[in-house]
Design a protein around this motif. Structure first.
Motif, mmCIF file in Angstrom:
data_model
loop_
_atom_site.group_PDB
_atom_site.id
_atom_site.type_symbol
_atom_site.label_atom_id
_atom_site.label_comp_id
_atom_site.label_asym_id
_atom_site.label_seq_id
_atom_site.Cartn_x
_atom_site.Cartn_y
_atom_site.Cartn_z
ATOM 1 N N THR A 118 0.827 -1.210 0.000
ATOM 2 C CA THR A 118 0.000 0.000 0.000
ATOM 3 C C THR A 118 0.862 1.261 0.000
ATOM 4 O OG1 THR A 118 -0.146 0.222 2.397
ATOM 5 C CG2 THR A 118 -1.808 -1.160 1.356
ATOM 6 N N VAL A 119 0.226 2.360 -0.434
ATOM 7 C CA VAL A 119 0.920 3.636 -0.603
ATOM 8 C C VAL A 119 1.533 4.131 0.712
ATOM 9 C CG1 VAL A 119 0.524 6.082 -1.096
ATOM 10 C CG2 VAL A 119 -0.460 4.321 -2.588
ATOM 11 N N GLU A 120 0.729 4.105 1.766
ATOM 12 C CA GLU A 120 1.231 4.633 3.038
ATOM 13 C C GLU A 120 2.442 3.843 3.537
ATOM 14 O OE1 GLU A 120 2.042 4.049 6.864
ATOM 15 O OE2 GLU A 120 0.280 2.880 6.334
ATOM 16 N N GLU A 121 2.403 2.516 3.382
ATOM 17 C CA GLU A 121 3.544 1.692 3.801
ATOM 18 C C GLU A 121 4.794 2.043 3.000
ATOM 19 O OE1 GLU A 121 2.267 -2.738 4.650
ATOM 20 O OE2 GLU A 121 0.923 -1.844 3.191
ATOM 21 N N GLU A 122 4.579 2.317 1.708
ATOM 22 C CA GLU A 122 5.694 2.651 0.828
ATOM 23 C C GLU A 122 6.373 3.944 1.294
ATOM 24 O OE1 GLU A 122 6.935 0.844 -1.460
ATOM 25 O OE2 GLU A 122 8.303 2.297 -2.342
ATOM 26 N N ILE A 123 5.557 4.927 1.674
ATOM 27 C CA ILE A 123 6.121 6.197 2.140
ATOM 28 C C ILE A 123 6.789 6.001 3.507
ATOM 29 C CG2 ILE A 123 5.585 8.604 2.753
ATOM 30 C CD1 ILE A 123 5.035 8.105 -0.153
ATOM 31 N N ALA A 124 6.104 5.258 4.388
ATOM 32 C CA ALA A 124 6.626 5.074 5.749
ATOM 33 C C ALA A 124 7.951 4.313 5.738
ATOM 34 C CB ALA A 124 5.601 4.344 6.610
ATOM 35 N N PHE A 125 8.150 3.476 4.720
ATOM 36 C CA PHE A 125 9.378 2.679 4.654
ATOM 37 C C PHE A 125 10.632 3.556 4.710
ATOM 38 C CE2 PHE A 125 12.702 0.712 1.892
ATOM 39 C CZ PHE A 125 13.048 -0.319 2.742
ATOM 40 N N ARG A 138 4.200 6.040 10.440
ATOM 41 C CA ARG A 138 2.903 6.048 9.770
ATOM 42 C C ARG A 138 2.248 7.424 9.878
ATOM 43 N NH1 ARG A 138 -1.116 1.764 11.798
ATOM 44 N NH2 ARG A 138 0.518 0.467 10.934
ATOM 45 N N THR A 139 2.278 7.999 11.082
ATOM 46 C CA THR A 139 1.699 9.332 11.278
ATOM 47 C C THR A 139 2.385 10.338 10.355
ATOM 48 O OG1 THR A 139 1.571 8.677 13.588
ATOM 49 C CG2 THR A 139 1.021 10.957 13.072
ATOM 50 N N GLN A 140 3.700 10.284 10.344
ATOM 51 C CA GLN A 140 4.438 11.232 9.498
ATOM 52 C C GLN A 140 4.148 11.002 8.024
ATOM 53 O OE1 GLN A 140 8.647 11.551 10.233
ATOM 54 N NE2 GLN A 140 8.381 11.649 12.450
ATOM 55 N N ALA A 141 4.037 9.724 7.640
ATOM 56 C CA ALA A 141 3.786 9.402 6.234
ATOM 57 C C ALA A 141 2.428 9.957 5.798
ATOM 58 C CB ALA A 141 3.844 7.898 6.018
ATOM 59 N N LEU A 142 1.412 9.795 6.676
ATOM 60 C CA LEU A 142 0.078 10.293 6.333
ATOM 61 C C LEU A 142 0.096 11.813 6.210
ATOM 62 C CD1 LEU A 142 -2.138 7.970 8.564
ATOM 63 C CD2 LEU A 142 -1.859 7.903 6.078
ATOM 64 N N LEU A 171 8.249 9.032 -6.284
ATOM 65 C CA LEU A 171 8.976 10.280 -6.041
ATOM 66 C C LEU A 171 8.825 10.703 -4.577
ATOM 67 C CD1 LEU A 171 10.485 12.797 -7.118
ATOM 68 C CD2 LEU A 171 8.270 13.746 -7.752
ATOM 69 N N LEU A 172 7.586 10.656 -4.080
ATOM 70 C CA LEU A 172 7.346 11.056 -2.687
ATOM 71 C C LEU A 172 8.058 10.118 -1.719
ATOM 72 C CD1 LEU A 172 3.553 12.073 -2.710
ATOM 73 C CD2 LEU A 172 5.571 13.539 -2.871
ATOM 74 N N ALA A 173 8.089 8.814 -2.058
ATOM 75 C CA ALA A 173 8.732 7.834 -1.179
ATOM 76 C C ALA A 173 10.220 8.136 -1.030
ATOM 77 C CB ALA A 173 8.538 6.418 -1.728
ATOM 78 N N VAL A 174 10.787 8.779 -2.046
ATOM 79 C CA VAL A 174 12.194 9.160 -1.978
ATOM 80 C C VAL A 174 12.329 10.513 -1.267
ATOM 81 C CG1 VAL A 174 14.125 9.902 -3.402
ATOM 82 C CG2 VAL A 174 12.902 7.813 -3.967
#
Lengths: 264, 205
Positions: A118-125, A138-142, A171-174
């Motif tokens: 999922t998108v949020e997990e990808e960002i939180a990684f 997770r909070t920060q990613a959201l 791009l955002l995940a980076v």
């Protein structure tokens, strides 16, 4: 500055030096000295020396010319077989494991980059990679997704996104790792015209320095500098107004001279 | 889309993962010895009720049983042949109830919560010098890439059909495997570009 002249073994002060030094934007972020690279005995890059400090640098060249290998030298995915690559003043040999902290890399195919369902997990990684605890990440990613108007995508499976959304999330995940330099390896090649423009605008607004490979030359017209890589060497290195027309003329000429692509 | 998670805010979503897993384990232990089909029938109704408590989209999740249909039919037929159809009913009910319960946990638990809950089980790996993050990451990668691999396979099949007229062939297996291997290299590269499986070392931050 002492930092530039001696290899600093103490990582803490290395980090501080990187932060302080790099933010003085006239310092080159990357310096290559007589760099060559062989892959499986085949020369890919030959005797390249350059130093990069401009905010926006583009790279053009044919497939197989060595562009992708060149940019992989900057984030430690490849190590030179000859010469030295210094990022932020430190040899990539010494900085290898920490480079992902400073250098973000966006790949051509978003499906090869996203690791999580999922998108949020990808960002939180990216945040957990930097040591942020799970719940906080997770909070920060959201919050980060919200800031970038992607809050509605947070719970979506990555596989269900459109190509443009996929590349935006990559791009955002980076970006969530706050790199100082962003490298993009043909980021628009799977995107339609609209998504290309959207991502292009997003990139233009970033504070990060950007190094981008592109076959879409229009994307590079406003850049500060363009490198033309040809057969493992820098064939031309100047402002886009000089490099892009020369590159296009060369493409035309080669297609004219050898329409079937029979010559090497 | 293979990731089973059903986004939502139901009471089961809010329930702590470890509690759900514990309840699942206890329920399985209790249900397994039941051999009275009437009792199992009641359990099944309760389980379907649990799905119902997630709302209409919860009931739609009963589709998880679809892939089981052929297996259920085979088990049932075998029992009929063996002359023990009642036992067949019991076996089938037990299987269905267990699968539905496990699936209920899957659809109401986010992947990373699940990983975090089971990560301590991998802690002994540390003794072998391996990071407990690795197996968790491996599971995540499987979930993430199953749909990608399916789409790789379907484009291969389309390319094959476009030039052969036939729908599929065992010959597609070789290119499929090669493409998958090539893709795994790309993914590995992307993972190292963001600090690798073990993360960036924290003592340096």
């Amino acid at each position: 500055m002492a930092f530039w002249t001696r290899q600093n073994k103490d990582t803490k002060s290395k980090e501080a030096a990187i932060a302080a030094d790099f933010d003085a934007s006239d310092k080159p972020y990357a310096v290559l000295q007589n760099v060559s690279l062989e892959l499986e005995g085949r020369p890919v890059l030959q005797d390249i020396s350059l130093s990069l400090q401009e905010a926006r640098v583009g790279i053009v060249g044919l497939n197989g010319s060595g562009k992708s290998s060149l940019v992989r030298l900057f984030n430690g995915l490849r190590m030179p077989t000859g010469g030295e690559v210094r990022m932020f003043g430190v040899s990539t040999e010494a900085l290898r494991e920490e480079l992902p902290r400073y250098v973000g890399f966006v790949f051509q195919n978003p499906d090869h980059q996203a690791i999580f369902p999922t998108v949020e997990e990808e960002i939180a990684f990216g945040l957990t990679q930097l040591g942020v605890a799970r719940a906080e990440a997770r909070t920060q990613a959201l919050a980060f997704l919200d800031r970038h108007h992607c809050g509605h995508l947070a719970e979506k499976p990555f596989a269900d996104l459109s190509e443009g959304q996929k590349q935006l999330i990559c791009l955002l995940a980076v970006l969530v790792m706050k790199p100082k330099l962003l490298i993009l390896d043909e980021p628009m090649s799977s995107l339609d015209g609209l998504a290309t423009r959207r991502i292009g605008r997003k990139l233009a607004k970033l504070d990060q320095k950007i190094l981008m490979i592109s076959h879409d030359l229009d994307l590079l017209r406003n850049f500060d500098r363009v490198l033309w890589v040809d057969e493992g060497k820098i064939r031309m290195d100047s402002v886009p107004g000089d490099v892009l027309p020369a590159y296009e003329a060369d493409l035309e000429q080669r297609a004219e001279r050898d329409p079937e692509g029979l010559q090497p | 889309m293979i990731s089973l998670y059903l986004p939502g805010q139901s009471w089961l979503h809010r329930c702590p993962v470890r509690l759900k897993l514990l309840c699942l384990a206890i329920a399985s232990l209790l249900i397994f010895p039941i051999s009275d089909p009437r009792l199992l029938g009641i359990v099944l109704i309760v389980v379907v009720g649990l799905y119902g408590s997630l709302g209409p989209q919860g009931l739609r999740q009963l589709k998880a049983l679809k892939p089981l249909v052929s297996l259920v039919v085979i088990i049932f037929l075998l029992h009929i042949v063996a002359g023990s159809w009642l036992e067949g009913v019991t076996a089938v009910l037990r299987l269905v109830v267990m699968v539905l319960l496990a699936n209920l946990v899957s659809i109401t638990t986010r992947m990373d919560d699940m990983m975090e809950a089971v990560m301590p089980l991998f802690a002994p790996l540390r003794l072998l010098g391996m990071s407990p993050r690795k197996p968790a990451l491996a599971v995540t990668l499987v979930l993430r890439f199953a749909p990608v691999l399916l789409s790789v396979y379907s484009s291969l099949r389309e390319a094959y059909q476009a030039r052969s007229g036939r729908r599929t062939s065992w010959r597609l297996m070789a290119p499929f495997l090669l493409q998958s291997l090539a893709m795994s290299e790309n993914v590995a590269e992307a993972l190292s570009a963001r600090g690798g499986a073990d993360g960036l070392r924290q003592d340096k931050a």
